[in-house]
Design a protein around this motif. Structure first.
Motif: not given
Length: 408
Positions: A228-230, A285-288, A322-324
């Motif tokens: 998520e930082v990247a 799995v990628p984050g927001r 689906r995440l947000d």
């Protein structure tokens, strides 16, 4: 006079965190640190235009803020040991260890993003204390009322005092528990620079976007394995790459579809794309923020707006939802759906968001554009009127007025 005002603005964004950090470390009180820093900058606004910018603006601000803090402590008749502690600002005693983070502002952001506070509270407090954003700007970022946001920040400060949460520089072990709050802070600082929300500032504030990117690079070096930082760094780079094409010569906002893509910063785009590819290659799995960066990578890969892969954009928004599952994500997805399936399909989705986003200017601007494309001119103009009423950014307001007047 203009040069002096610019110098004060640069000093504010360069030195605000350092001044607040120094005073908080010395006095142990966030309220005193923030108010003394604010008084020091107010004094600079009064004195520098007449007397000139001092050779070392940061040192001048720190010294002035320290004296303001001492004056306040004395006025309020604080305990004698508080007064002795205040005097340490001028002592040569070594400072406490800096911990895992070398940069003053990034260290202070991590310090303020204390897990004892709820996420929204820690982000709002940090934006006020470290980011230098005003309460109205923070309220608009959270789509809430100014009074409610002011109360939230006040309660966060009160909780810190009541729980006796120490002002302690976080260790390396503390960072993972705080990084999500830090990312939210950087994202919102960047957004305020990308498109300022208030009418009293420049419509685009590169000093904020530049600082957010600088801190994002430092955070990437500090936590190189954090996806998520990247992702946030890639998102900011790909967005910043379009900055010079986003305003016309007359100061009007230029929509993505109308921008001169040759004016985009190719180096920033290449760096952002590389980060996105690196994250995709991990198979995780990628984050927001990673998904938002991927969406921007699709946009910046197209040589012309007609080459945009809208099906991929919609698929990425589906993944993000689906995440947000927020109304903002649904609104942005609808904009992509309009390009893929037509404005009528998109409008049905947008209309369902009225209850959540009735006070959000972008909701009404999106609806106005869809209605315009459907030939519903009267309704489109009414929606543009509402968007203009709610928008604070002067460049965006000019754009909306022109679009309204073209709505037939």
């Amino acid at each position: 006079m203009t040069g002096v005002r610019e110098a004060i603005t640069r000093a504010h964004h360069a030195e605000w965190a350092r001044v607040v950090a120094t005073l908080t470390r010395r006095f142990g009180d966030l309220d005193i640190a923030e108010e003394a820093a604010a008084e020091a900058f107010a004094t600079a606004v009064e004195r520098w235009p007449a007397g000139g910018v001092p050779p070392s603006p940061g040192a001048w601000l720190t010294t002035t803020a320290g004296r303001k803090a001492i004056d306040r402590i004395r006025r309020e008749n604080r305990r004698d040991d508080k007064q002795r502690e205040a005097q340490r600002l001028y002592d040569d005693d070594p400072h406490e260890p800096l911990g895992a983070i070398d940069d003053d502002r990034l260290r202070l952001i991590f310090t303020c993003c204390h897990p004892a506070l709820a996420m929204e509270a820690r982000v709002a407090l940090t934006l006020r204390m470290v980011g230098g954003l005003t309460v109205p700007e923070i309220a608009r970022a959270f789509l809430t009322r100014e009074a409610a946001m002011g109360q939230r920040i006040t309660r966060a400060k009160a909780k810190i005092k009541a729980a006796r949460v120490p002002y302690r520089v976080p260790s390396a072990e503390d960072l993972p528990a705080r990084v999500s709050g830090v990312l939210a802070v950087l994202f919102l600082i960047f957004n305020e620079g990308y498109l300022a929300t208030g009418p009293g500032t420049d419509p685009v504030r590169p000093e904020l976007t530049g600082e957010a990117i600088r801190l994002g690079r430092l955070l990437r070096a500090l936590l190189p394995e954090d996806g998520e930082v990247a992702g946030l760094l890639a998102l900011m780079l790909l967005t910043e790459a379009r900055r010079t094409a986003r305003l016309s010569a007359s100061g009007e906002l230029v929509a993505l579809a109308d921008q001169d893509r040759a004016a985009w910063d190719a180096a920033l785009i290449a760096e952002g794309h590389r980060l996105v590819r690196e994250r995709l290659a991990t198979g995780l799995v990628p984050g927001r923020y990673q998904i938002l960066a991927a969406i921007n990578a699709v946009h910046t890969s197209a040589r012309d707006v007609r080459d945009t892969d809208w099906s991929q954009v919609v698929a990425l928004y589906d993944q993000l939802a689906r995440l947000d599952p927020s109304p903002i994500v649904a609104l942005n997805r609808a904009i992509a759906v309009a390009e893929l399936d037509g404005p009528e399909v998109a409008l049905a989705t947008v209309d369902r968001l009225a209850g959540d986003l009735s006070g959000y200017h972008a909701y009404h601007a999106t609806r106005a554009e869809l209605l315009r494309r459907l030939g519903r001119g009267r309704e489109s103009r009414a929606a543009y009127d509402r968007a203009i009423e709610l928008a604070g950014n002067t460049a965006e307001t000019a754009y909306l007025i022109r679009r309204r007047d073209q709505s037939g």
